[in-house]
Design an enzyme around this catalytic site. Structure first.
Site, PDB file in Angstrom:
ATOM      1  CG  ASP A  24      -0.120   0.028   2.517  1.00 10.34           C
ATOM      2  OD1 ASP A  24       0.748  -0.859   2.679  1.00 10.34           O
ATOM      3  OD2 ASP A  24      -0.330   0.940   3.348  1.00 10.34           O
ATOM      4  CD  GLU A  25      -1.151   4.884   2.744  1.00 11.96           C
ATOM      5  OE1 GLU A  25      -2.066   5.712   2.886  1.00 11.96           O
ATOM      6  OE2 GLU A  25      -0.432   4.483   3.680  1.00 11.96           O
TER       7      GLU A  25
END
Ligand code: IFG
Length: 510
Positions: free
Chosen positions: A324-325
């Site tokens: 993620d991210e």
């Protein structure tokens, strides 16, 4: 004579009064079970648990029987004997593996409570364990000394809607010791959840000992958000957590987040950085500023060592690779990185889970995508044949504040009061994601703003039982106005368990 008559009348009234206050439960359907069982019928009598009650188990159920005896001891102070047998006794409690001759699946059960005999019948120990949680909810969390332990008789047939019912604990932003994790496991087990996802690494901390890369914990485990002393699990402690979870029908899923959320590793080993310089340790709460160096071979040696050691310590089938991210990893680098890391996980005999961004890569067979914020990513994953774990931030993020007055938590995904967390159906929430795509539900607790077990309890209760019911009970059986009345009766159970819960004004607490 008159005085004597008055005494008799007085005594009779007193007896009547006592019998009313210690009311004997005779209608099993009036019990406020959470999760709501598939079917409950009452037969109007009572079974009494005494010190002489024996728990009979088949050999494969000795550990399960021991768990029941231990839980009953906590409630009643009684120490019930556990005996192995291969045939049904005439009285007592009998745990029976019916060898698949019923339609309860892997985790379902039939709980029959008669006047002299309680029978738990299931296809395997997991079903018996779930039946035990239901049986325990017919009893107070703590019985008054000398109070007779009477249970209303009846039959409960039950099985879950989803196979994957879990929660996550972020031990990277703030570190929580083994005892806190075990208490979190107890919360999940009480409500028949069967997965604990441990977020073991992030920018602020590396929390699991990796023998081939010792500085990950020596340096990466030395701090946390707010610059506290951090901490980490030795491999022995991690194995202790895994065993404790296994004994409660809970699978541990370890997450090593990558290529982003990796500052703790980058601060520990200079060679993992593209410029060959170790980054500074980070104790803030920003996200998306770090990345492993995706075009250095040592990065993949590092990941292979980490995944190998973690896979050896983890009996469950999954390794979570995060994903993620990764805001500073170019997509042209992110995709081949995720493709390669997935193969590393598979090479160590495990299945891949990742946050929904990993669906931009080519998913390996049996990969699972954890939906948290991006519908486009997740439907990309469904198109590739991946299963989905539903963790919509706006519904299931346990680190979201209840409302604007909440002392802890964030609200970037919105406020999540108890009714918001309960009143949704994973199978219809997102167009393009339907029941057959969904492995189950998971409620993540991120710990940027949560620093100790009391604060964990405040964020997790009273919302957790609602997620457990979403994972276990059919949507047509769920209704907020009815659920909140059952939840209200669990307030005293939370209190008796010493849980520091948020007394939501939406619940008519008893
Ligand atoms: N998003 C980040 C988490 C955490 C969270 C806090 C995911 C998958 C916001 N990633 O949720 O690390 O910072 O609510």
């Amino acid at each position: 004579m008159k005085t004597k008559l008055n005494l008799v009348v007085l005594f009779t009234l007193l007896l009547f009064q006592i019998s009313c206050t210690t009311k004997t439960p005779t209608d099993l359907t009036k019990t406020s079970f959470i999760p709501k069982p598939v079917s409950v019928t009452a037969t109007g009598n009572t079974f009494e648990i005494k010190g002489s009650t024996i728990i009979y188990v088949q050999d494969k159920l000795k550990q399960t029987g021991g768990y029941l005896a231990a839980e009953l001891n906590k409630i009643t102070g009684l120490t019930l004997e556990v005996k192995t047998t291969d045939k049904a006794p005439a009285k007592g409690v009998y745990l029976d593996l019916s060898e698949g001759n019923n339609d309860f699946g892997d985790e379902g059960y039939k709980l029959t409570i008669d006047k002299r005999l309680i029978t738990i019948s299931a296809n395997n120990p997991a079903g018996c364990f779930n039946a035990i949680q239901t049986l325990l909810q017919t009893l107070p969390v703590k019985a008054d000394a000398g109070e007779p332990l009477k249970i209303a008789t009846g039959v409960i047939r039950d099985y879950p809607e989803y196979a994957f019912r879990g929660a996550m604990l972020d031990v990277a932003r703030h570190f929580f010791g083994v005892d806190d994790v075990k208490r979190y496991i107890d919360f999940l087990a009480t409500y028949k959840m069967n997965v604990l996802h441990l977020h073991l690494s992030d920018d602020q901390g590396w929390r699991i000992e990796i023998k081939s890369w010792p500085k990950l914990t020596e340096i990466g485990g030395s701090t946390q958000v707010g610059s506290g002393e951090g901490g980490f699990y030795t491999q022995g402690q991690y194995s202790d957590i895994v065993k404790y979870a296994q004994e409660r029908n809970i699978m541990i899923i370890p997450e090593i987040d990558m290529p982003g959320h990796t500052n703790a590793a980058l601060a520990s080993y200079a060679e993992l950085n593209c410029d060959g310089k170790a980054s500074e340790l980070y104790t803030g709460t920003e996200v998306g500023f770090s990345t492993l160096c995706t075009d250095k071979e040592i990065t993949y040696k590092f990941i292979d060592d980490v995944v190998r050691e973690l896979a050896e310590l983890t009996p469950g089938p999954y390794i979570h690779i995060g994903g993620d991210e990764s805001h500073v990893t170019a997509m042209k680098d992110y995709i081949p990185f995720i493709n390669r890391v997935q193969k590393i996980v598979v090479s160590h005999g495990k299945k891949v889970i990742g946050w929904d961004e990993i669906a931009n890569a080519t998913l390996v067979e049996n990969a699972t995508v954890q939906f948290w914020a991006n519908v486009k990513n997740t439907t990309l994953g469904v198109k590739q044949g991946a299963k989905v774990i539903m963790s919509p931030a706006a519904k299931a993020y346990l680190d979201m504040q209840y409302d604007s007055t909440s002392t802890f938590g964030l609200h970037w995904a919105g406020y999540i009061e108890v009714d918001t967390g309960y009143s949704w159906d994973p199978a219809t929430l997102v167009p393009g994601i339907s029941k057959e795509n969904i492995l189950g539900i998971e409620a993540p607790l991120w710990s940027e703003t949560v620093t100790n077990i009391d604060e964990i309890e405040y964020m997790v209760f009273p919302r957790l039982p609602g997620y457990a019911e979403i994972g276990w009970s059919a949507p047509e059986a769920r209704n907020w106005d009815k659920y909140k009345l059952r939840l209200a009766k669990h307030g005293k159970r939370f209190h008796a368990m010493g849980i520091d819960f948020y007394r939501s004004p939406l619940v008519p607490w008893e």
